[in-house]
Write a protein that holds these residues in place. Structure first.
Motif, PDB file in Angstrom:
ATOM      1  N   VAL A 150       0.852  -1.203   0.000  1.00  0.00           N
ATOM      2  CA  VAL A 150       0.000   0.000   0.000  1.00  0.00           C
ATOM      3  C   VAL A 150       0.888   1.253   0.000  1.00  0.00           C
ATOM      4  O   VAL A 150       1.578   1.518   0.988  1.00  0.00           O
ATOM      5  N   PRO A 151       0.868   2.025  -1.077  1.00  0.00           N
ATOM      6  CA  PRO A 151       1.724   3.218  -1.113  1.00  0.00           C
ATOM      7  C   PRO A 151       1.119   4.444  -0.432  1.00  0.00           C
ATOM      8  O   PRO A 151       1.843   5.394  -0.145  1.00  0.00           O
ATOM      9  N   VAL A 152      -0.197   4.412  -0.195  1.00  0.00           N
ATOM     10  CA  VAL A 152      -0.844   5.597   0.398  1.00  0.00           C
ATOM     11  C   VAL A 152      -1.815   5.169   1.499  1.00  0.00           C
ATOM     12  O   VAL A 152      -2.698   4.342   1.266  1.00  0.00           O
ATOM     13  N   PHE A 153      -1.616   5.753   2.676  1.00  0.00           N
ATOM     14  CA  PHE A 153      -2.536   5.566   3.796  1.00  0.00           C
ATOM     15  C   PHE A 153      -3.132   6.935   4.137  1.00  0.00           C
ATOM     16  O   PHE A 153      -2.387   7.911   4.292  1.00  0.00           O
ATOM     17  N   LEU A 154      -4.445   6.984   4.231  1.00  0.00           N
ATOM     18  CA  LEU A 154      -5.133   8.213   4.635  1.00  0.00           C
ATOM     19  C   LEU A 154      -5.781   7.942   5.982  1.00  0.00           C
ATOM     20  O   LEU A 154      -6.699   7.128   6.081  1.00  0.00           O
ATOM     21  N   MET A 155      -5.274   8.624   7.010  1.00  0.00           N
ATOM     22  CA  MET A 155      -5.695   8.307   8.378  1.00  0.00           C
ATOM     23  C   MET A 155      -6.287   9.535   9.057  1.00  0.00           C
ATOM     24  O   MET A 155      -5.967  10.660   8.691  1.00  0.00           O
ATOM     25  N   HIS A 156      -7.141   9.285  10.026  1.00  0.00           N
ATOM     26  CA  HIS A 156      -7.640  10.368  10.877  1.00  0.00           C
ATOM     27  C   HIS A 156      -6.451  11.162  11.406  1.00  0.00           C
ATOM     28  O   HIS A 156      -5.503  10.603  11.947  1.00  0.00           O
ATOM     29  N   GLN A 157      -6.549  12.486  11.260  1.00  0.00           N
ATOM     30  CA  GLN A 157      -5.428  13.352  11.638  1.00  0.00           C
ATOM     31  C   GLN A 157      -5.565  13.745  13.109  1.00  0.00           C
ATOM     32  O   GLN A 157      -6.019  14.843  13.440  1.00  0.00           O
ATOM     33  N   ALA A 158      -5.200  12.820  13.977  1.00  0.00           N
ATOM     34  CA  ALA A 158      -5.352  13.067  15.411  1.00  0.00           C
ATOM     35  C   ALA A 158      -4.087  13.650  16.012  1.00  0.00           C
ATOM     36  O   ALA A 158      -4.136  14.581  16.815  1.00  0.00           O
ATOM     37  N   ASN A 159      -2.958  13.091  15.624  1.00  0.00           N
ATOM     38  CA  ASN A 159      -1.694  13.469  16.228  1.00  0.00           C
ATOM     39  C   ASN A 159      -0.582  12.896  15.343  1.00  0.00           C
ATOM     40  O   ASN A 159      -0.618  11.717  14.999  1.00  0.00           O
ATOM     41  N   MET A 160       0.387  13.716  14.987  1.00  0.00           N
ATOM     42  CA  MET A 160       1.452  13.248  14.089  1.00  0.00           C
ATOM     43  C   MET A 160       2.248  12.117  14.711  1.00  0.00           C
ATOM     44  O   MET A 160       2.679  11.182  14.020  1.00  0.00           O
ATOM     45  N   ASN A 161       2.422  12.169  16.031  1.00  0.00           N
ATOM     46  CA  ASN A 161       3.170  11.094  16.694  1.00  0.00           C
ATOM     47  C   ASN A 161       2.421   9.767  16.598  1.00  0.00           C
ATOM     48  O   ASN A 161       3.041   8.707  16.478  1.00  0.00           O
ATOM     49  N   LEU A 162       1.103   9.822  16.660  1.00  0.00           N
ATOM     50  CA  LEU A 162       0.313   8.595  16.520  1.00  0.00           C
ATOM     51  C   LEU A 162       0.425   8.049  15.088  1.00  0.00           C
ATOM     52  O   LEU A 162       0.556   6.835  14.892  1.00  0.00           O
ATOM     53  N   ILE A 163       0.373   8.935  14.114  1.00  0.00           N
ATOM     54  CA  ILE A 163       0.508   8.491  12.721  1.00  0.00           C
ATOM     55  C   ILE A 163       1.854   7.801  12.524  1.00  0.00           C
ATOM     56  O   ILE A 163       1.941   6.723  11.915  1.00  0.00           O
ATOM     57  N   ARG A 164       2.926   8.384  13.083  1.00  0.00           N
ATOM     58  CA  ARG A 164       4.260   7.755  12.959  1.00  0.00           C
ATOM     59  C   ARG A 164       4.274   6.398  13.656  1.00  0.00           C
ATOM     60  O   ARG A 164       4.883   5.444  13.170  1.00  0.00           O
ATOM     61  N   LYS A 165       3.600   6.320  14.780  1.00  0.00           N
ATOM     62  CA  LYS A 165       3.579   5.061  15.543  1.00  0.00           C
ATOM     63  C   LYS A 165       2.854   3.969  14.759  1.00  0.00           C
ATOM     64  O   LYS A 165       3.286   2.811  14.743  1.00  0.00           O
ATOM     65  N   VAL A 166       1.766   4.332  14.093  1.00  0.00           N
ATOM     66  CA  VAL A 166       1.042   3.351  13.272  1.00  0.00           C
ATOM     67  C   VAL A 166       1.921   2.904  12.106  1.00  0.00           C
ATOM     68  O   VAL A 166       1.993   1.710  11.788  1.00  0.00           O
ATOM     69  N   ALA A 167       2.608   3.842  11.491  1.00  0.00           N
ATOM     70  CA  ALA A 167       3.506   3.488  10.379  1.00  0.00           C
ATOM     71  C   ALA A 167       4.587   2.517  10.844  1.00  0.00           C
ATOM     72  O   ALA A 167       4.890   1.524  10.166  1.00  0.00           O
ATOM     73  N   THR A 168       5.152   2.792  12.013  1.00  0.00           N
ATOM     74  CA  THR A 168       6.185   1.906  12.558  1.00  0.00           C
ATOM     75  C   THR A 168       5.630   0.513  12.803  1.00  0.00           C
ATOM     76  O   THR A 168       6.261  -0.501  12.473  1.00  0.00           O
ATOM     77  N   ALA A 169       4.430   0.447  13.378  1.00  0.00           N
ATOM     78  CA  ALA A 169       3.818  -0.859  13.665  1.00  0.00           C
ATOM     79  C   ALA A 169       3.571  -1.650  12.388  1.00  0.00           C
ATOM     80  O   ALA A 169       3.674  -2.879  12.376  1.00  0.00           O
ATOM     81  N   LEU A 170       3.235  -0.935  11.306  1.00  0.00           N
ATOM     82  CA  LEU A 170       2.974  -1.610  10.028  1.00  0.00           C
ATOM     83  C   LEU A 170       4.255  -1.839   9.230  1.00  0.00           C
ATOM     84  O   LEU A 170       4.217  -2.460   8.169  1.00  0.00           O
TER      85      LEU A 170
END
Lengths: 308, 78
Positions: A228-248
């Motif tokens: 998946v080259p593009v993920f569109l996620m709820h924009q809650a917190n940039m640190n959370l977005i990075r954490k999800v990316a790391t987990a994936l």
């Protein structure tokens, strides 16, 4: 089968910066950026309503889809910040669009609401025709300066999408939505109150549930996060977005983000992000895209989009 | 390696602290953990101790001190 035909969005003009909030709340401006990734957010004007923002986003979306309001068979409006308990903004939006018999349903869920609206629309479009999904929020009126941990995060805005049973630039291939009411008290907005958030509970649950919702959906469809080259996620917190990316185990750059400019616009954020992303990627798409959200309830989920 | 030593190893991996926290020192009050390092701590504990920590057990108070973490991990083994 259902398709995404267009996105649209609207953001109020008034910009509120971190130094502005430092003056109001006493929270150091640089710490706001460090803990959230947010530089500024938009606040609605004094006379603007949730339905006004929804109407502006809906009009932008209809223009992008080359449709008129009469082409809409169903309206779904998600908002956690509606001005009153009932009726919600859906019926007012329908009136503003000149529609007097088209069903217009409120989804009174905050952050995850627009993804849930899209998931419902994917199932309902074959029956109702084009579904207008809108997420609209004026969270700036639902925060307290005495709680800067929460108040610095939120902004106002609206996003919209058209889900069509016939055509579009992406096919809604699969959806997955979840609720765990054990956390109903962790993130809430009481009548006439301000948003209350237990940040630790929210972040730790979100950082586990979002990646799982994405991975499970992809596995079910014989895909992996790396596909998946593009993920569109709820924009809650940039640190959370990075954490999800790391987990994936995918680069954070694959997650489109506009949180620095708009903050957390709750249920509007996913559709605003999708609209901005589509505006700069108008070419036909050939790869999967994943949507994901998490929020009050807790409600969360993911959607897999494939080339039409 | 003892359970406490394993916990301290994970804490040092996720938090930038020079010394070991005292067994009953609040990891949140001291700034060792926050909302974004707690998920990393939990993942680290799962890997270090080969346990699966269910979402329902992710109560911040349960991971507030080394002693509480040790008690929780022991309860998972029993």
């Amino acid at each position: 089968m259902s398709y995404l035909q267009a996105f649209g969005h609207y953001l109020p003009e008034r910009i509120v910066t971190n130094p502005d909030l430092e003056q109001r709340t006493g929270r150091d401006a640089s710490s706001i950026e460090k803990t959230s990734g947010i530089l500024e957010r938009r606040y609605a004007g004094e006379g603007e309503t949730v339905a006004d923002l929804a109407f502006a986003a809906a009009n932008a979306c209809l223009r992008n889809a080359n449709l008129s309001p009469q082409d809409i068979g169903l309206i779904l409006v998600s908002s956690g910040s509606s001005e009153r308990t009932f009726p919600g903004p859906a019926s007012v939006l329908a009136r503003k669009l000149g529609l007097t018999a088209t069903p217009a349903i409120d989804i009174p869920i905050a952050s995850a609401g627009s993804l849930i609206g899209l998931a419902f629309a994917a199932d309902l479009a074959p029956r109702y025709g084009n579904v207008l999904v809108v997420g609209s929020e004026i969270m700036s009126r639902r925060i307290s300066d005495s709680d800067p941990d929460t108040s610095i995060l939120f902004g106002d805005g609206a996003g919209a999408a058209i889900v069509s049973p016939e055509k579009g630039f992406l096919r809604i291939a699969d959806t997955a939505i979840f609720t765990d009411g054990n956390y109903a008290e962790a993130l809430k907005l009481d009548h006439n109150g301000a948003i209350q958030m237990k940040g630790l509970d929210v972040i730790i649950q979100a950082s586990r549930k979002i990646p799982r919702a994405i991975e499970d959906l992809l596995t079910k469809n014989n895909l992996e996060p790396a596909d998946v080259p593009v993920f569109l996620m709820h924009q809650a917190n940039m640190n959370l977005i990075r954490k999800v990316a790391t987990a994936l185990q995918v680069p954070a750059e694959r997650f489109f983000s506009n949180i620095a400019r708009y903050g957390n616009t709750s249920s509007a954020s996913l559709l605003i992000a999708a609209s901005e992303w589509r505006a700069v990627n108008p070419a036909p798409l050939t790869t999967p895209i994943v949507l994901a959200t998490f929020g009050a309830g807790f409600n969360w989920g993911s959607i897999l989009l494939l080339p039409a | 390696m003892s359970t406490q030593a394993g916990i301290l190893k994970v804490i040092h991996a996720v938090a930038d602290i020079p010394n070991d926290p005292a067994p009953d020192e609040s990891l949140f009050d001291s700034g060792t953990l926050d909302s974004f390092t707690l998920p990393d701590l939990v993942t680290g504990l799962e890997q270090e101790f080969n346990v699966k920590i269910p979402d329902a057990d992710l109560v911040p108070e349960r991971f507030d001190t080394v002693t509480k973490i040790e008690a929780y991990l022991n309860s998972r083994k029993n």
